[in-house]
Design a protein around this motif. Structure first.
Motif, PDB file in Angstrom:
ATOM      1  N   SER A 611       0.852  -1.191   0.000  1.00 35.21           N
ATOM      2  CA  SER A 611       0.000   0.000   0.000  1.00 35.21           C
ATOM      3  C   SER A 611       0.885   1.237   0.000  1.00 35.21           C
ATOM      4  O   SER A 611       1.920   1.266   0.688  1.00 35.21           O
ATOM      5  CB  SER A 611      -0.923   0.016   1.227  1.00 35.21           C
ATOM      6  N   PRO A 612       0.503   2.287  -0.753  1.00 30.30           N
ATOM      7  CA  PRO A 612       1.376   3.468  -0.866  1.00 30.30           C
ATOM      8  C   PRO A 612       1.122   4.484   0.243  1.00 30.30           C
ATOM      9  O   PRO A 612       0.036   4.553   0.829  1.00 30.30           O
ATOM     10  CB  PRO A 612       0.981   4.040  -2.228  1.00 30.30           C
ATOM     11  N   LEU A 613       2.138   5.290   0.516  1.00 29.70           N
ATOM     12  CA  LEU A 613       2.047   6.432   1.423  1.00 29.70           C
ATOM     13  C   LEU A 613       2.726   7.617   0.757  1.00 29.70           C
ATOM     14  O   LEU A 613       3.791   7.466   0.141  1.00 29.70           O
ATOM     15  CB  LEU A 613       2.734   6.141   2.768  1.00 29.70           C
ATOM     16  N   ARG A 614       2.133   8.797   0.869  1.00 37.36           N
ATOM     17  CA  ARG A 614       2.748  10.029   0.379  1.00 37.36           C
ATOM     18  C   ARG A 614       3.195  10.849   1.576  1.00 37.36           C
ATOM     19  O   ARG A 614       2.428  11.084   2.523  1.00 37.36           O
ATOM     20  CB  ARG A 614       1.756  10.836  -0.461  1.00 37.36           C
ATOM     21  N   LEU A 615       4.449  11.278   1.561  1.00 35.64           N
ATOM     22  CA  LEU A 615       5.032  12.001   2.682  1.00 35.64           C
ATOM     23  C   LEU A 615       5.445  13.394   2.243  1.00 35.64           C
ATOM     24  O   LEU A 615       6.082  13.563   1.194  1.00 35.64           O
ATOM     25  CB  LEU A 615       6.260  11.249   3.219  1.00 35.64           C
ATOM     26  N   GLN A 616       5.098  14.377   3.060  1.00 35.72           N
ATOM     27  CA  GLN A 616       5.579  15.736   2.895  1.00 35.72           C
ATOM     28  C   GLN A 616       6.636  16.016   3.955  1.00 35.72           C
ATOM     29  O   GLN A 616       6.622  15.392   5.029  1.00 35.72           O
ATOM     30  CB  GLN A 616       4.437  16.749   3.027  1.00 35.72           C
ATOM     31  N   PRO A 617       7.581  16.907   3.699  1.00 37.25           N
ATOM     32  CA  PRO A 617       8.561  17.234   4.743  1.00 37.25           C
ATOM     33  C   PRO A 617       7.855  17.644   6.045  1.00 37.25           C
ATOM     34  O   PRO A 617       6.982  18.493   6.050  1.00 37.25           O
ATOM     35  CB  PRO A 617       9.343  18.398   4.130  1.00 37.25           C
ATOM     36  N   GLY A 618       8.234  17.015   7.131  1.00 37.67           N
ATOM     37  CA  GLY A 618       7.588  17.245   8.420  1.00 37.67           C
ATOM     38  C   GLY A 618       6.623  16.153   8.812  1.00 37.67           C
ATOM     39  O   GLY A 618       6.100  16.158   9.942  1.00 37.67           O
ATOM     40  N   THR A 619       6.349  15.188   7.930  1.00 36.21           N
ATOM     41  CA  THR A 619       5.442  14.090   8.253  1.00 36.21           C
ATOM     42  C   THR A 619       6.118  13.124   9.222  1.00 36.21           C
ATOM     43  O   THR A 619       7.299  12.805   9.083  1.00 36.21           O
ATOM     44  CB  THR A 619       5.022  13.344   6.981  1.00 36.21           C
ATOM     45  N   VAL A 620       5.358  12.640  10.207  1.00 34.68           N
ATOM     46  CA  VAL A 620       5.849  11.662  11.181  1.00 34.68           C
ATOM     47  C   VAL A 620       5.130  10.338  10.941  1.00 34.68           C
ATOM     48  O   VAL A 620       3.899  10.300  10.830  1.00 34.68           O
ATOM     49  CB  VAL A 620       5.626  12.128  12.631  1.00 34.68           C
ATOM     50  N   ILE A 621       5.902   9.262  10.827  1.00 35.83           N
ATOM     51  CA  ILE A 621       5.362   7.912  10.725  1.00 35.83           C
ATOM     52  C   ILE A 621       5.530   7.241  12.078  1.00 35.83           C
ATOM     53  O   ILE A 621       6.631   7.225  12.646  1.00 35.83           O
ATOM     54  CB  ILE A 621       6.091   7.092   9.639  1.00 35.83           C
ATOM     55  N   ALA A 622       4.439   6.687  12.624  1.00 29.79           N
ATOM     56  CA  ALA A 622       4.466   6.006  13.925  1.00 29.79           C
ATOM     57  C   ALA A 622       4.095   4.546  13.726  1.00 29.79           C
ATOM     58  O   ALA A 622       3.040   4.236  13.166  1.00 29.79           O
ATOM     59  CB  ALA A 622       3.511   6.672  14.914  1.00 29.79           C
ATOM     60  N   LEU A 623       4.955   3.661  14.178  1.00 30.32           N
ATOM     61  CA  LEU A 623       4.698   2.219  14.184  1.00 30.32           C
ATOM     62  C   LEU A 623       4.740   1.746  15.625  1.00 30.32           C
ATOM     63  O   LEU A 623       5.651   2.122  16.383  1.00 30.32           O
ATOM     64  CB  LEU A 623       5.742   1.463  13.361  1.00 30.32           C
ATOM     65  N   THR A 624       3.796   0.902  16.019  1.00 36.07           N
ATOM     66  CA  THR A 624       3.757   0.438  17.408  1.00 36.07           C
ATOM     67  C   THR A 624       3.202  -0.970  17.465  1.00 36.07           C
ATOM     68  O   THR A 624       2.660  -1.496  16.479  1.00 36.07           O
ATOM     69  CB  THR A 624       2.899   1.376  18.275  1.00 36.07           C
ATOM     70  N   THR A 625       3.357  -1.594  18.631  1.00 40.36           N
ATOM     71  CA  THR A 625       2.763  -2.906  18.884  1.00 40.36           C
ATOM     72  C   THR A 625       1.498  -2.730  19.710  1.00 40.36           C
ATOM     73  O   THR A 625       1.223  -1.650  20.236  1.00 40.36           O
ATOM     74  CB  THR A 625       3.760  -3.814  19.614  1.00 40.36           C
ATOM     75  N   ASP A 626       0.743  -3.817  19.842  1.00 38.90           N
ATOM     76  CA  ASP A 626      -0.579  -3.687  20.453  1.00 38.90           C
ATOM     77  C   ASP A 626      -0.526  -3.372  21.945  1.00 38.90           C
ATOM     78  O   ASP A 626      -1.523  -2.967  22.517  1.00 38.90           O
ATOM     79  CB  ASP A 626      -1.405  -4.950  20.220  1.00 38.90           C
ATOM     80  N   GLY A 627       0.636  -3.560  22.584  1.00 44.34           N
ATOM     81  CA  GLY A 627       0.715  -3.244  24.008  1.00 44.34           C
ATOM     82  C   GLY A 627       0.460  -1.787  24.325  1.00 44.34           C
ATOM     83  O   GLY A 627       0.057  -1.454  25.437  1.00 44.34           O
ATOM     84  N   LEU A 628       0.670  -0.892  23.339  1.00 49.50           N
ATOM     85  CA  LEU A 628       0.455   0.538  23.569  1.00 49.50           C
ATOM     86  C   LEU A 628      -0.990   0.941  23.340  1.00 49.50           C
ATOM     87  O   LEU A 628      -1.469   1.881  23.969  1.00 49.50           O
ATOM     88  CB  LEU A 628       1.371   1.357  22.656  1.00 49.50           C
ATOM     89  N   VAL A 629      -1.698   0.241  22.474  1.00 52.64           N
ATOM     90  CA  VAL A 629      -3.028   0.724  22.055  1.00 52.64           C
ATOM     91  C   VAL A 629      -4.156  -0.182  22.492  1.00 52.64           C
ATOM     92  O   VAL A 629      -5.328   0.184  22.335  1.00 52.64           O
ATOM     93  CB  VAL A 629      -3.068   0.883  20.520  1.00 52.64           C
ATOM     94  N   GLU A 630      -3.870  -1.350  23.048  1.00 55.54           N
ATOM     95  CA  GLU A 630      -4.935  -2.265  23.428  1.00 55.54           C
ATOM     96  C   GLU A 630      -4.895  -2.516  24.923  1.00 55.54           C
ATOM     97  O   GLU A 630      -3.828  -2.642  25.521  1.00 55.54           O
ATOM     98  CB  GLU A 630      -4.793  -3.598  22.682  1.00 55.54           C
ATOM     99  N   SER A 631      -6.068  -2.581  25.554  1.00 54.38           N
ATOM    100  CA  SER A 631      -6.170  -2.856  26.980  1.00 54.38           C
ATOM    101  C   SER A 631      -7.474  -3.594  27.227  1.00 54.38           C
ATOM    102  O   SER A 631      -8.292  -3.795  26.326  1.00 54.38           O
ATOM    103  CB  SER A 631      -6.112  -1.551  27.790  1.00 54.38           C
TER     104      SER A 631
END
Length: 810
Positions: A611-631
């Motif tokens: 899947s494509p992503l378009r990035l502009q200068p200043g864009t932040v990409i965040a990758l995480t595991t489920d321990g941060l977002v699931e409870s």
């Protein structure tokens, strides 16, 4: 642990409903009510819950309660039904009442409230009663808490009161006292508690009072004397003398029934054995709450904070410190107040980055107390060394924290004004020291083992992230505190040719050595497949086949992002993992909702769409595991929205602070890995050209001509002959020693010209160690090495690439 998805996951309200259904109706009515009330502590975050029901003389009386003692919140065991108390308002109006600290402070009982903020909820129950719950959470009862309280209120069934009523036979633990004559009827269990037989009791309340400890008579008389009876003051504990041994603690619960129509006022209630709940101190609530807090404390710092919170304010101390004993030094973990100016000058001289580190040898009085292992108390005016005298000029208590025959720390409590140490307070300090010492020993062991687990995990993760062209990356990893198993979360940042960067994050199922080993294998495999030059879908497909070939019972999830730092574009592949979260330069966030593939190791012939992503200068990409977002309280979608909001309100200029803020509220019942990359764009974009070399007799000459034309277009005039020589040698080597297609890539960036020739042979060119005059070949690589600033070879998909760089001034 790998997420199992949100399907089938019960919300907190559904779990509360299920728990209530499991409480059978064949229990004793009072026991069933207690179990129902206990669900408020589990599902609604309450610290106290009670049920009030209609009684005699227009009173709403407390039928049952759970949690901490109600007196900690100034709650009564009875309220006039016509009054302005919350329970009375709910009974009249029939709808719930939710009160915060401000509403409680303005209420009719505000003078009875203790210091500290808490929230109160009152809900109607069947038969005209009321459920009252208290929460110490700063935000009070949230939406889920209120829904759970509503379910619990519906399940409340008020039991028949066990207190005596005129004309009815008394139960074994009940009493009925006529306030005008002092005649009292008591059950057989009460007589046993007082050490009396049925024939030994004359029916007078004075006989029972004569068997109590004299110091407890004033509080008992306030109950017996009707004129001093105030609503809410009819529950207390007192001691009775024993023929041998220490006095026994009893608990009295009573209800005042007003007289009228020729009937005297009566006090009815129960007396029970409270000796099992007493620790020998006067304020049992302090010890109970400290024990509860220490039971939940996992680390040394948690233990220290629990002790400070439990002791300083109740003792009205001016300062309190808890320190660990490490060799001959006292390393303080918590100070209250935390300002250095509040502590002795010697401590300030030994101040480190956060807490002081004072040598015990400079405080011989303290050293002696630690050697003895017993609580030591010095009143005002005691001649102590300055390091201790300035802690408590009005009085100082030192509590050695010991367990297992070893002193592991000390708690210092100081007062500025002269302080009188009563016997109950001394007992409280001794009991608290014992509890804290045992908790500190447990925390030491937990910290040591958890640090070992964290060290093993960190050895399997990158030691540092590489510097990126046109971007910055930071990563964080938090091991779970719920256990001491090694987790399977991992991340990686892989620099690739042509200013590409691969961002990888993954999670192996389970928390054990097998998961950690597999995590290391998967990270190594993905890095190897990446540097070979494969596109993202091929990299992940290779990793999937590798995991299946390993014949393990575990599976893994993964998200792989290939970022082109020159073009500001990216392609990503998901294998059962969370999607990347983007923060755009304007503060807007995006969570791509595109299909991914199954987890790795599940399906042999699996598709992993890119899947494509378009990035502009200043864009932040965040990758995480489920321990941060699931409870347990929130599903993954809610957690991703929370992560996106945290990114939106953050300042991407300080990416490390952003990562720390996102992990600030992370639950620690699962591992957490977080990888952030800010795309800034290249300050100078490379110029690139490529050409496919045909296998014709004049191929080398065509390659030189293409290179010369490119140099002229780019305006390069220096080192032209050198560049053409390198092109000629590398192209010739590829055509002579390999089969298949050959490609020439030219790159110009920052005064460096790069020549790269790719072919379909994986065999790396070997530089000869020596060449004689009669040799007919082998000089090409030596020439390239002699005229280039650097050269090398890298594997690419289906072959290799040989490159050389020439530096020059423009």
């Amino acid at each position: 642990m790998v997420s199992e998805g949100s399907e089938g996951r019960r919300t907190r309200t559904l779990r509360a409903e299920l728990a209530l259904k499991t409480i059978t109706t064949d229990l004793d009515s009072r026991e069933r009510l207690r179990r129902v009330l206990e669900q408020t502590l589990v599902f609604a975050g309450a610290t106290f819950a009670g049920v009030y029901t209609s009684g005699e003389a227009d009173l709403l009386c407390l039928a049952e309660s759970v949690g901490v003692p109600r007196t900690l919140y100034g709650l009564r065991d009875g309220y006039p039904a016509s009054g302005g108390a919350p329970v009375a308002e709910v009974r009249r109006a029939g709808h719930p009442v939710w009160l915060g600290p401000e509403e409680l402070a303005a209420g009719c009982d505000s003078r009875r409230l203790p210091t500290g903020e808490f929230h109160l909820a009152a809900l109607p129950v069947r038969d005209g009663g009321c459920l009252l719950a208290v929460s110490e959470h700063p935000a009070g009862f949230d939406t889920d808490d209120r829904a759970c309280l509503a379910l619990i209120a519906e399940a409340v069934a008020i039991p028949v009161p066990d207190v005596a009523v005129a004309g009815e036979e008394l139960s074994a633990g009940s009493f009925d006292l006529a306030m005008d004559t002092g005649r009292v009827e008591v059950g057989g269990d009460i007589l046993t508690l007082f050490g009396l037989g049925p024939d030994d009791f004359d029916g007078k309340v004075e006989t029972l009072l004569g068997l109590t400890v004299p110091e407890d008579l004033p509080s008992l008389m306030s109950v017996v004397e009707a004129d001093h009876m105030a609503i809410g003051d009819r529950e207390l504990e007192f001691r009775v003398l024993q023929p041998s041994g220490p006095p026994k603690w009893l608990r009295l619960r009573g209800r005042l029934l007003p007289g009228g129509d020729g009937r005297p006022a009566r006090l009815v209630g129960t007396v029970g054995d409270a000796s099992q709940l007493r620790s020998g101190v006067n304020d049992v609530a302090r010890v109970q709450r400290l024990a509860a807090a220490l039971a939940m404390a996992g680390t040394v710092r948690d233990v220290s904070q629990a002790v400070v919170a439990a002791l300083r304010k109740p003792l009205r101390a001016d300062r309190i410190a808890l320190a660990e004993l490490e060799g001959d030094r006292l390393v303080v973990t918590v100070l209250d107040p935390p300002e250095p100016e509040s502590w002795p000058e010697l401590w300030r001289q030994e101040w480190r980055s956060e807490w002081p580190d004072a040598p015990v040898r400079t405080m011989p009085t303290l050293a002696a107390a630690l050697r003895e292992g017993r609580a030591a108390i010095w009143p005002a005016g005691t001649d102590l060394e300055p390091a201790l005298a300035e802690v408590g000029p009005g009085g100082l208590a030192v509590l050695p924290l010991s367990a297992g025959g070893r002193v592991s720390g000390a708690c210092l409590i100081g007062w500025d004004d002269p302080h009188v140490f009563g016997p109950d307070e001394r007992a409280l300090l001794t009991a608290s020291a014992g509890l804290a010492g045992q908790a500190l020993m447990r925390a030491h062991a937990f910290d040591a083992e958890h640090e070992l687990v964290g060290m093993l995990q960190r050895q399997l993760l990158p030691r540092r992230l590489p510097k990126l062209p046109g971007g910055v990356a930071v990563a964080r990893y938090l091991p779970t505190t719920a256990g001491l198993e090694v987790g399977g979360d991992w991340y990686d940042v892989i620099p690739l040719p042509d200013n590409h960067v691969a961002l990888v994050i993954g999670d192996v199922q389970g928390h054990n050595a097998g998961a950690a080993t597999l995590m290391g294998q998967m990270r190594t495999a993905l890095r190897a497949y990446s540097v070979e030059g494969h596109p993202p879908d091929v990299v992940v497909s290779h990793a999937n086949r590798l995991l299946i070939d390993l014949e393990t019972d575990l599976f893994a999830t993964c998200c792989y992002v290939d970022v082109d730092m020159e073009e500001g574009s990216a392609w990503y592949v998901r294998a059962g993992h969370l999607p990347p979260v983007l923060r755009h330069p304007d503060g807007g966030t995006e969570i791509p909702d595109l299909d991914g593939g199954p987890p790795l190791g599940v399906v042999t012939q699996a598709d992993f769409p890119m899947s494509p992503l378009r990035l502009q200068p200043g864009t932040v990409i965040a990758l995480t595991t489920d321990g941060l977002v699931e409870s347990k309280e929130a599903d993954i979608d809610e957690g991703l929205d929370r992560l996106a909001h945290g990114l939106a309100v953050s300042d991407p200029a300080h990416l490390g602070l952003v990562a720390d803020a996102l992990l600030g509220n992370a639950r620690r019942d699962d591992d957490v890995a977080l990888l952030l990359m800010r795309y800034d764009g290249l300050a100078t974009r490379p110029r690139r050209e490529n050409w496919t070399v045909w296998r014709v007799p004049e191929a080398a000459r065509h390659a030189r001509r293409f290179t010369k034309r490119t140099l002229r277009v780019w305006g390069v005039t220096d080192e032209v002959d050198t560049i053409l020589l390198v092109v000629s040698e590398l192209v010739t080597n590829a055509l002579v020693h390999t089969d298949g297609p050959v490609r020439l890539d030219l790159t110009l960036v920052n005064h460096r010209f790069r020549v790269a020739v790719a072919d379909s042979s994986p065999r790396t060119p070997v530089k000869p160690t020596s060449i004689g005059w009669e040799a007919t070949g082998g000089r090409g690589i030596l020439l390239v090495e002699a005229v280039s600033a650097a050269w090398g070879t890298v594997p690419v998909s289906g072959g290799k690439q040989v490159w050389a760089e020439i530096a020059f001034d423009r």
